[in-house]
Scaffold this motif. Structure first.
Motif, mmCIF file in Angstrom:
data_model
loop_
_atom_site.group_PDB
_atom_site.id
_atom_site.type_symbol
_atom_site.label_atom_id
_atom_site.label_comp_id
_atom_site.label_asym_id
_atom_site.label_seq_id
_atom_site.Cartn_x
_atom_site.Cartn_y
_atom_site.Cartn_z
ATOM 1 N N PRO A 1 8.780 20.090 16.190
ATOM 2 C CA PRO A 1 8.691 20.407 14.768
ATOM 3 C C PRO A 1 7.289 20.858 14.348
ATOM 4 N N ARG A 2 6.266 20.285 14.967
ATOM 5 C CA ARG A 2 4.908 20.647 14.593
ATOM 6 C C ARG A 2 4.632 22.114 14.917
ATOM 7 N N LYS A 3 5.157 22.568 16.031
ATOM 8 C CA LYS A 3 4.962 23.976 16.435
ATOM 9 C C LYS A 3 5.434 24.933 15.343
ATOM 10 N N THR A 4 6.596 24.618 14.732
ATOM 11 C CA THR A 4 7.155 25.532 13.739
ATOM 12 C C THR A 4 6.264 25.595 12.500
ATOM 13 N N THR A 5 5.485 24.559 12.242
ATOM 14 C CA THR A 5 4.647 24.595 11.045
ATOM 15 C C THR A 5 3.336 25.331 11.291
ATOM 16 N N LEU A 6 3.033 25.606 12.547
ATOM 17 C CA LEU A 6 1.741 26.196 12.879
ATOM 18 C C LEU A 6 1.437 27.529 12.183
ATOM 19 N N ARG B 1 -2.118 29.934 5.691
ATOM 20 C CA ARG B 1 -2.794 29.260 4.592
ATOM 21 C C ARG B 1 -4.318 29.296 4.811
ATOM 22 N N LEU B 2 -4.704 29.073 6.055
ATOM 23 C CA LEU B 2 -6.138 29.101 6.393
ATOM 24 C C LEU B 2 -6.746 30.469 6.055
ATOM 25 N N LEU B 3 -5.981 31.516 6.395
ATOM 26 C CA LEU B 3 -6.453 32.872 6.101
ATOM 27 C C LEU B 3 -6.637 33.094 4.599
ATOM 28 N N ASP B 4 -5.636 32.624 3.841
ATOM 29 C CA ASP B 4 -5.713 32.780 2.382
ATOM 30 C C ASP B 4 -6.943 32.064 1.836
ATOM 31 N N ILE B 5 -7.122 30.845 2.340
ATOM 32 C CA ILE B 5 -8.246 30.038 1.866
ATOM 33 C C ILE B 5 -9.576 30.707 2.210
ATOM 34 N N SER B 6 -9.681 31.217 3.431
ATOM 35 C CA SER B 6 -10.930 31.861 3.863
ATOM 36 C C SER B 6 -11.298 33.021 2.958
ATOM 37 N N ARG B 7 -10.277 33.780 2.612
ATOM 38 C CA ARG B 7 -10.521 34.930 1.746
ATOM 39 C C ARG B 7 -11.040 34.470 0.382
ATOM 40 N N ASP B 8 -10.435 33.402 -0.088
ATOM 41 C CA ASP B 8 -10.819 32.840 -1.374
ATOM 42 C C ASP B 8 -12.276 32.342 -1.332
ATOM 43 N N LEU B 9 -12.622 31.687 -0.226
ATOM 44 C CA LEU B 9 -13.982 31.149 -0.092
ATOM 45 C C LEU B 9 -15.010 32.264 -0.087
ATOM 46 N N THR C 1 -11.938 23.252 12.445
ATOM 47 C CA THR C 1 -13.083 23.971 13.026
ATOM 48 C C THR C 1 -13.144 25.394 12.474
ATOM 49 N N ALA C 2 -11.972 26.044 12.421
ATOM 50 C CA ALA C 2 -11.920 27.413 11.884
ATOM 51 C C ALA C 2 -12.326 27.423 10.414
ATOM 52 N N LEU C 3 -11.824 26.453 9.665
ATOM 53 C CA LEU C 3 -12.196 26.371 8.244
ATOM 54 C C LEU C 3 -13.700 26.119 8.116
ATOM 55 N N GLY C 4 -14.209 25.229 8.967
ATOM 56 C CA GLY C 4 -15.637 24.891 8.938
ATOM 57 C C GLY C 4 -16.514 26.110 9.157
ATOM 58 N N ALA C 5 -16.094 26.978 10.079
ATOM 59 C CA ALA C 5 -16.886 28.181 10.374
ATOM 60 C C ALA C 5 -16.936 29.095 9.151
ATOM 61 N N GLN C 6 -15.777 29.274 8.508
ATOM 62 C CA GLN C 6 -15.725 30.111 7.295
ATOM 63 C C GLN C 6 -16.547 29.480 6.186
ATOM 64 N N ALA C 7 -16.380 28.157 6.052
ATOM 65 C CA ALA C 7 -17.043 27.434 4.969
ATOM 66 C C ALA C 7 -18.561 27.526 5.120
ATOM 67 N N ALA D 1 -9.250 22.205 0.557
ATOM 68 C CA ALA D 1 -8.589 22.965 1.621
ATOM 69 C C ALA D 1 -8.546 22.144 2.910
ATOM 70 N N ALA D 2 -9.642 21.437 3.194
ATOM 71 C CA ALA D 2 -9.711 20.636 4.426
ATOM 72 C C ALA D 2 -8.650 19.540 4.415
ATOM 73 N N ALA D 3 -8.521 18.851 3.292
ATOM 74 C CA ALA D 3 -7.535 17.771 3.197
ATOM 75 C C ALA D 3 -6.124 18.346 3.325
ATOM 76 N N GLU D 4 -5.908 19.472 2.643
ATOM 77 C CA GLU D 4 -4.581 20.092 2.674
ATOM 78 C C GLU D 4 -4.202 20.538 4.095
ATOM 79 N N LEU D 5 -5.123 21.238 4.747
ATOM 80 C CA LEU D 5 -4.813 21.815 6.063
ATOM 81 C C LEU D 5 -4.575 20.761 7.138
ATOM 82 N N THR D 6 -5.262 19.632 7.030
ATOM 83 C CA THR D 6 -5.146 18.623 8.084
ATOM 84 C C THR D 6 -4.211 17.483 7.696
#
Ligand SMILES: Nc1ncnc2c1ncn2[C@@H]1O[C@H](COP(=O)(O)OP(=O)(O)OP(=O)(O)O)[C@@H](O)[C@H]1O
Ligand SMILES: [Mg+2]
Length: 398
Positions: free
Chosen positions: A4-9, A15-23, A156-162, A39-44
């Protein structure tokens, strides 16, 4: 990981992409940090998230923001580099997952005491820009289960953008542009305050009262001009200005500019000449922005002209370039003034008496022209006039 986790990936990455653009589009540091932790709390799937920034000078970590804390409460918290998980992350430049923080020697309890949130498990990543660590991003208390490798990848990806967005916002905050603006706002603000103060007097003759209202009117216009020019320049300087390249007829553009400015020149008793060959090439550029450049040069030629003077808009072309000239028969500029002409907020001595202005027009022109890989030059002689020349490649290189 389980099925099930795979399908949510893909969804989480989207979502990460959207957030990065926003940041990337936020220059307000406080707002930015707040968005990052949410975003960090939401994504994880974490209960809370927080950011600690590293002070290069004091070598300390400062708690900056968390999803569950109000600003004043946390600002006081300094987290030691030794003896805290965040410190470990920063020193080692590595992410960490801790399943049970109570068992970890590095756990720093002071934060929990202030926030009254008990940390059970933690996922933390360093905030790294290309050459340095600027802090740590932590998510605590996974809502269900434990933090996974996948959570770590996302954070980690979010951290790099942030980290990049934080650096940008900080640079922007420290930029001279902001302090210059504040400085420039002082003068009109002071006039407004004096004007308001005078209007409170009951013994003022109507005529004076009227004059004061005119001053308020002019000064508010000036502030609003300053604000819009300033935003233009800030966008250009931070590389955030959007350029929409299109191919258009350069002759047509110059005729448009003539249409806008000729009547203004005539109203002031000046003559206006358009001197262009019957055929000019097509050019690939941002039409509106090039028009803005020509209009500002023409507006200057009109504003700073002598009475019954002359304004000339000319153009020519080579195989590679379009050359636009704007000349006037005004008072001209001294060598000293010429050396400061393209500086932000610079106005030559005596300009205020001739016309109002922000001193930003030419800085904006220069940025726009250079963004097109072109250049702008000026020649001037005191008592004779001034000539601006803009060279634009017909096709700007990528
Ligand atoms: N054609 C010109 N002749 C004489 N002085 C000029 C001319 N063009 C510009 N200047 C001088 O350079 C200064 C800066 O010009 P710039 O266009 O950047 O700002 P501004 O005209 O004062 O304000 P804004 O363009 O925002 O209305 C002017 O204030 C004026 O002193
Ligand atoms: Mg101007």
């Amino acid at each position: 990981m389980t099925g099930p986790r795979k399908t949510t990936l893909p969804k989480r990455y989207q979502r990460l992409l959207d957030i990065s653009r926003d940041l990337a589009s936020t220059l307000d540091l406080e707002a930015l940090l707040d968005r990052i932790v949410h975003a960090a709390a939401e994504l994880t799937g974490a209960q809370e998230a927080s950011i600690l920034l590293y002070d290069q000078i004091t070598k300390e970590l400062h708690f900056e923001v968390a999803t569950n804390m109000s600003q004043p409460m946390m600002r006081g918290i300094i987290v030691p580099l030794d003896g805290s998980i965040a410190g470990w992350i920063v020193a080692n430049r590595q992410p960490v997952i801790i399943a049970d923080t109570a068992q970890d020697q590095r756990h720093f309890v002071r934060v929990a005491q202030v926030t009254k949130v008990k940390t059970t498990c933690l996922l933390g990543v360093p905030l790294v820009t290309k050459d340095k660590v600027i802090g740590a991003l932590e998510a605590i208390n996974k809502r269900s289960g434990q933090f996974s490798e996948e959570d770590q990848d996302l954070l980690t990806a979010l951290g790099a953008q942030a980290a990049v967005a934080i650096e940008n916002a900080r640079l922007f905050q420290q930029s001279d542009l902001i302090s210059d603006l504040v400085h420039e706002l002082r003068t009109p603000m002071a006039s407004l305050s004096t004007a308001a103060h005078l209007l409170l007097r009951t013994d003022l003759p109507d005529e004076q009262r009227h004059r004061i209202v005119e001053i308020i009117h002019d000064e508010t216009f000036r502030i609003s001009d300053l604000a819009s020019s300033f935003l233009d320049l800030a966008r250009l300087e931070s590389g955030r200005a959007q350029f929409r390249l299109e191919t258009f007829d350069s002759r047509n553009l110059l005729e448009d500019c003539d249409g806008v400015m000729r009547s203004r020149a005539l109203d002031k008793g000046l003559s206006f000449d358009l001197v262009i060959p019957s055929k000019l090439p097509e050019i690939k550029a941002d039409r509106d922005k090039i028009k803005q450049v020509v209009l500002n040069l023409l507006s200057n030629a009109i504003k700073y002209n002598s009475s019954q003077g002359k304004v000339t808009l000319g153009a020519s072309a080579t195989a590679e370039e379009l050359v636009i000239t704007v000349s006037d028969t005004g008072a001209g500029l001294s060598p000293e003034s010429l050396s400061h002409l393209f500086e932000k907020f610079y106005r030559a001595p005596g300009s205020e008496k001739l016309a109002s202005g922000t001193g930003l027009g030419l800085s904006i022109c220069k940025r726009i022209v250079e963004a097109h890989n072109g250049r702008i030059t000026v020649k001037s002689e005191v008592g004779v006039g001034t000539l601006f020349t803009v060279y634009l490649p017909l096709k700007p290189g990528e």
